[in-house]
Design an enzyme around this catalytic site. Structure first.
Site, mmCIF file in Angstrom:
data_model
loop_
_atom_site.group_PDB
_atom_site.id
_atom_site.type_symbol
_atom_site.label_atom_id
_atom_site.label_comp_id
_atom_site.label_asym_id
_atom_site.label_seq_id
_atom_site.Cartn_x
_atom_site.Cartn_y
_atom_site.Cartn_z
ATOM 1 N N ASP A 68 -9.681 4.530 -3.290
ATOM 2 C CA ASP A 68 -8.580 5.087 -4.077
ATOM 3 C C ASP A 68 -9.173 5.643 -5.377
ATOM 4 O O ASP A 68 -10.395 5.749 -5.522
ATOM 5 C CB ASP A 68 -7.498 4.041 -4.348
ATOM 6 C CG ASP A 68 -7.963 2.914 -5.265
ATOM 7 O OD1 ASP A 68 -9.172 2.853 -5.599
ATOM 8 O OD2 ASP A 68 -7.123 2.085 -5.663
ATOM 9 N N TYR A 82 -6.334 6.605 4.119
ATOM 10 C CA TYR A 82 -6.493 5.578 3.094
ATOM 11 C C TYR A 82 -5.693 4.323 3.441
ATOM 12 O O TYR A 82 -6.212 3.200 3.400
ATOM 13 C CB TYR A 82 -6.063 6.083 1.711
ATOM 14 C CG TYR A 82 -5.941 4.927 0.737
ATOM 15 C CD1 TYR A 82 -7.075 4.364 0.174
ATOM 16 C CD2 TYR A 82 -4.705 4.335 0.469
ATOM 17 C CE1 TYR A 82 -6.996 3.253 -0.652
ATOM 18 C CE2 TYR A 82 -4.608 3.228 -0.352
ATOM 19 C CZ TYR A 82 -5.754 2.691 -0.913
ATOM 20 O OH TYR A 82 -5.667 1.582 -1.710
ATOM 21 N N GLU A 93 0.822 -1.211 0.000
ATOM 22 C CA GLU A 93 0.000 0.000 0.000
ATOM 23 C C GLU A 93 0.857 1.263 0.000
ATOM 24 O O GLU A 93 0.524 2.252 -0.646
ATOM 25 C CB GLU A 93 -0.960 -0.008 1.194
ATOM 26 C CG GLU A 93 -2.065 -1.039 1.083
ATOM 27 C CD GLU A 93 -2.955 -0.824 -0.139
ATOM 28 O OE1 GLU A 93 -3.052 0.311 -0.628
ATOM 29 O OE2 GLU A 93 -3.555 -1.804 -0.609
#
Length: 350
Positions: A144, A126, A43
């Site tokens: 996203d 996020y 990520e």
């Protein structure tokens, strides 16, 4: 609407992309758990970067530093060099800070909730949601660019980004299931990356085609709308590439803060409209006819390249000479590698 989450998960069970950090749906159902360290690393690497670019870097990092303890104990310079070419170098610094925090504050075990993950260095909303969902199956809403596009089309939302982000996130939250939320988060991202693509979406094979408001309205190709960006400015700089007669190159480690922080580079000026010459030592500096050009997120950069050869007794005001045997051009960030590629033609071994 039908149970869209269940429909998408059924599609994902057959069409999930294979990725080095991902546990396939069938394996997940069989009880195989994701590695939170591998998920977190993916990520961080995927921020502002494509899956295609990240795959090999992820494999390399997981091979060299297979656990978070290994990464936490790594030498900063080794990690920064391994990251070279991936861009957005603050991520590499934060990668180290986060790994060290996990070891120091959590005994080397990643926390499994959004709230605790958010406390770690370099982890924003996020990333915290993505790791909580994908690694620990928490029902967090992961949004996203792919997910924003899917939601905008599914609900035919025409308000432009970034202003519509809250509405798109709320829509995504409504669909996030309590069952298999990790697989679902990856499924929506896969849908956006492979079918609901920015250009020419493949609506005919989309599992949500019958419920997609934008497909029905014929507006899918124009969504999501975005507020027009301002013209990207251009900054200028001067870099000095020097090579001693014994083959050593003059390099410096850039300051920890700012662009390319902590990375290896060439001594030079500040970047701006009218950079001031700042040679690292007195020499017969020659300007190359070609400049190095690179684009960062918010500006274009044009670097004038000055080159010089010098003797072994030279004492530079900044940086230090690195022997040819120890210098690896692949450890340079892309902008500095472009400088090397141009300057090395002039300063190559005779």
């Amino acid at each position: 609407m039908r149970d869209l989450s269940a429909e998408l998960l059924a599609w994902y069970d057959t069409h999930a992309r294979e990725m080095p950090w991902r546990v396939a749906p069938a394996d997940r159902k069989a009880g195989v758990l994701p590695d939170p360290y591998a998920v977190w690393m993916s990520e961080v690497m995927l921020q502002q970067t494509t899956v295609a670019a990240v795959r090999d870097y992820h494999r390399k990092f997981m091979t060299v530093w297979p656990t978070v303890r290994d990464l936490a104990a790594a030498d900063d310079a080794d990690v920064m060099a391994a990251w070279a070419g991936l861009g957005y170098y603050a991520r590499a610094r934060n990668l180290l800070k986060c790994a060290r925090a996990v070891v120091a504050d959590y005994d080397g075990v990643f926390p499994d909730t959004y709230a605790e993950l958010l406390k770690l260095p370099g982890i924003g909303p996020y990333t915290a949601a993505a790791v909580a969902a994908i690694a620990f199956d928490r029902p967090e809403t992961v949004v996203d660019g792919n997910v924003e596009r899917v939601m905008a089309r599914l609900y035919d939302i025409h308000a432009p980004l970034p202003g519509s982000k809250a509405e798109l996130t709320a829509r995504a939250a409504e669909l996030t299931p309590q069952t298999r939320p990790g697989d679902y988060a990856q499924a929506v991202m896969d849908l956006g990356a492979t079918i609901c693509t920015p250009r020419s979406p493949a609506c005919g094979i989309c599992p949500w085609r019958d419920d997609c408001a934008a497909r029905i309205a014929g507006t899918a190709a124009e969504l999501p709308k975005k507020t027009p960006k301002k013209k990207t400015p251009t900054r200028f700089g001067i870099v000095y590439v020097a090579r001693r007669t014994d083959g050593a190159w003059l390099l410096e480690t850039r300051p920890e803060t700012g662009l390319l922080g902590g990375m290896l580079g060439w001594p030079g000026s500040e970047w701006g409209d009218n950079p001031e010459p700042q040679p690292p030592f007195a020499a017969d500096w020659r300007e190359l006819t070609e400049e190095a050009r690179h684009t960062f997120t918010h500006f274009h950069l044009r670097l004038k390249i000055m080159v010089a050869r010098t003797g072994p007794a030279t004492q530079p005001l900044r940086g230090e000479f690195l022997s040819q045997a120890k210098f690896n051009p692949t450890a340079l960030p892309t902008a500095m590698r472009k400088v090397f590629d141009l300057a090395s033609v002039t300063l190559r071994d005779d």
